[in-house]
Structures are given as C-alpha cells and as structure tokens.
Design a protein around this motif. Structure first.
Motif, short mmCIF file in Angstrom:
data_model
loop_
_atom_site.label_atom_id
_atom_site.label_comp_id
_atom_site.label_asym_id
_atom_site.label_seq_id
_atom_site.Cartn_x
_atom_site.Cartn_y
_atom_site.Cartn_z
N ALA A 124 0.95 -1.22 -0.05
CA ALA A 124 -0.14 -0.06 -0.22
C ALA A 124 0.91 1.25 -0.40
O ALA A 124 1.44 1.35 0.75
CB ALA A 124 -1.32 -0.35 0.99
N THR B 299 -3.51 0.58 -3.14
CA THR B 299 -3.56 -1.21 -2.58
C THR B 299 -3.44 -2.16 -3.56
O THR B 299 -3.93 -2.60 -4.08
CB THR B 299 -4.53 -1.31 -1.32
OG1 THR B 299 -4.85 -0.05 -0.08
CG2 THR B 299 -3.93 -2.22 -0.51
N GLU C 155 1.63 -3.89 4.20
CA GLU C 155 0.45 -3.13 4.66
C GLU C 155 0.67 -4.09 6.10
O GLU C 155 1.10 -5.36 6.19
CB GLU C 155 -0.51 -3.90 4.25
CG GLU C 155 -1.62 -2.91 3.03
CD GLU C 155 -3.05 -3.28 2.70
OE1 GLU C 155 -3.51 -4.34 2.57
OE2 GLU C 155 -3.78 -2.37 3.14
#
Length: 221
Positions: free
Chosen positions: A24, A53, A197
């Motif tokens: 992301a 993302t 992430e």
C-alpha cells in the motif's frame, strides 16, 4: 535431515508469504498542468491524495480531493482519472464516488481504456484512462435515483478496483480536476517504494512463528 527439511519449509513459506502480501502507498496530487499552477489548496499546487493498495493482482485506488476541488465526470476520451502501473488486461470494477453533498454515486457507463496517446494537458505519461461518463445512480438517506446529467461540480472522492496489475511501478496517477472557473489535470509526484501493509506482515509473522513452534516441539521429541 528432519531439521534441514523443516528449515527449508520455513524458508519456502516465508518467500511465498512475502510474494502474496499486499502493498500500500499514498500519493499526493501536486503536479498540476499549466491551468492549475498555484491554484491548489492555499496556493501550494496540492489538490488531494491518492491511496493505493495492491493485493493478489487487484489494485484498489481511492482519490480524495481537497475541499473545493472535484474530479470531472463528463469526460469522453480525455480521462476523469488515470494511471500507469505494470500489468496487462486491466479491468475496472467496484467504481463509486461521493459528491459535494456526501451522496454516493455509482457510474453506470464508466470505461477503462489503454492508449499510448498522451492525455491533452496532463502532466506525465499515463497508459490507462478512466472515463466516468454521465449516467449515474445517486443514493442518500432518501433512497436512490438515476441521473443522466453530469455531476456538478464533480466528485469529491472516487474509488475503484483494477485487475491485471502486477506491480505499482512506476505508480503514476492523475485526476481531471475541476473547480469554480478552472479545469485541468494534476498528477502525483514520485513517491517512495510501496511498503507492506501491517496486517500482511502480522499474518506472515504469526504463521512463521507457529511453524517455528511446531518444528521446535518435533525436535524436542
């Protein structure tokens, strides 16, 4: 031999987990075309952000414009938004947005196209264009209606999914921005390498920790 096999298994799982993890990144819309120079928030050339993302070949994109700026909807071949990333066979889905009053709008005729022709007036190089079109479903607390006219002045937020993306590289995005008395394009500046992430790292670490415990228990036996 058992220890070697377990270590090999852990290494393989680690590689697979890192390959499958989501990445992301956030970008700033601060590279305006000439029509928008010094027109951004507080004259800083900043018009909003793009949050991206990428997971499993699906890229989720969210444009959020600063107050008083909007994504143009009634475009035809010039792009309401666009990007350049690595991939092929791009397909658009789950596209939605919000207007100045907070209504949720779903474009009914949005298109995605690939082209090597530069976007008129846009900054940078983009090979994928998204035109939102005019027919949209507008929903609020009173229900949903369909409108065939352009959203005025435009969309404050715009989000969509794109399949066929293999990497966020070079990760360039643009929005066709409108505001009272002005219209033009604004792109994103070069950003840092996308980071994993936290949730993906947590899952990977938890899984490896579990396998490590299993291996340790087997050695003790």
């Amino acid at each position: 031999m058992k220890r070697v096999r377990v270590i090999t298994l852990l290494v393989t799982l680690a590689v697979l987990a890192m390959g499958a993890q989501a990445v992301a990144d956030d970008f700033t819309l601060n590279v305006p075309s000439s029509a928008l120079v010094n027109k951004g928030t507080n004259g800083t050339n900043t018009f909003g952000t793009v949050s991206v993302t990428l997971s499993g070949g699906v890229m989720h994109v969210v444009f959020t414009l600063d107050p008083n700026y909007y994504v143009k909807t009634n475009t035809s071949g010039q792009g309401s938004a666009g990007f350049q990333v690595t991939g092929a066979g791009f397909a658009l889905s789950n596209i939605t947005g919000t207007d100045s009053e907070g209504n949720t709008l779903t474009p009914l005729a949005a298109t995605i196209s690939t082209s090597t022709i530069p976007v008129p007036g846009a900054i940078g190089s983009y090979n994928v264009l998204i035109d939102l079109g005019t027919p949209m479903t507008k929903c609020n607390k009173n229900g949903c209606t369909t409108t065939t006219s352009a959203v005025q002045p435009g969309l404050r937020t715009l989000s969509f999914d794109v399949t066929g993306v293999t990497a966020l590289d070079p990760a360039m995005f643009f929005a066709h921005v409108v505001a009272p008395g002005i219209t033009g394009y604004v792109g994103t500046s070069t950003n840092s390498i996308p980071t994993p992430e936290p949730a993906s790292l947590f899952l990977m670490g938890t899984g490896l920790l579990g396998f490590g415990r299993m291996a340790r228990n087997r050695f003790r036996k």
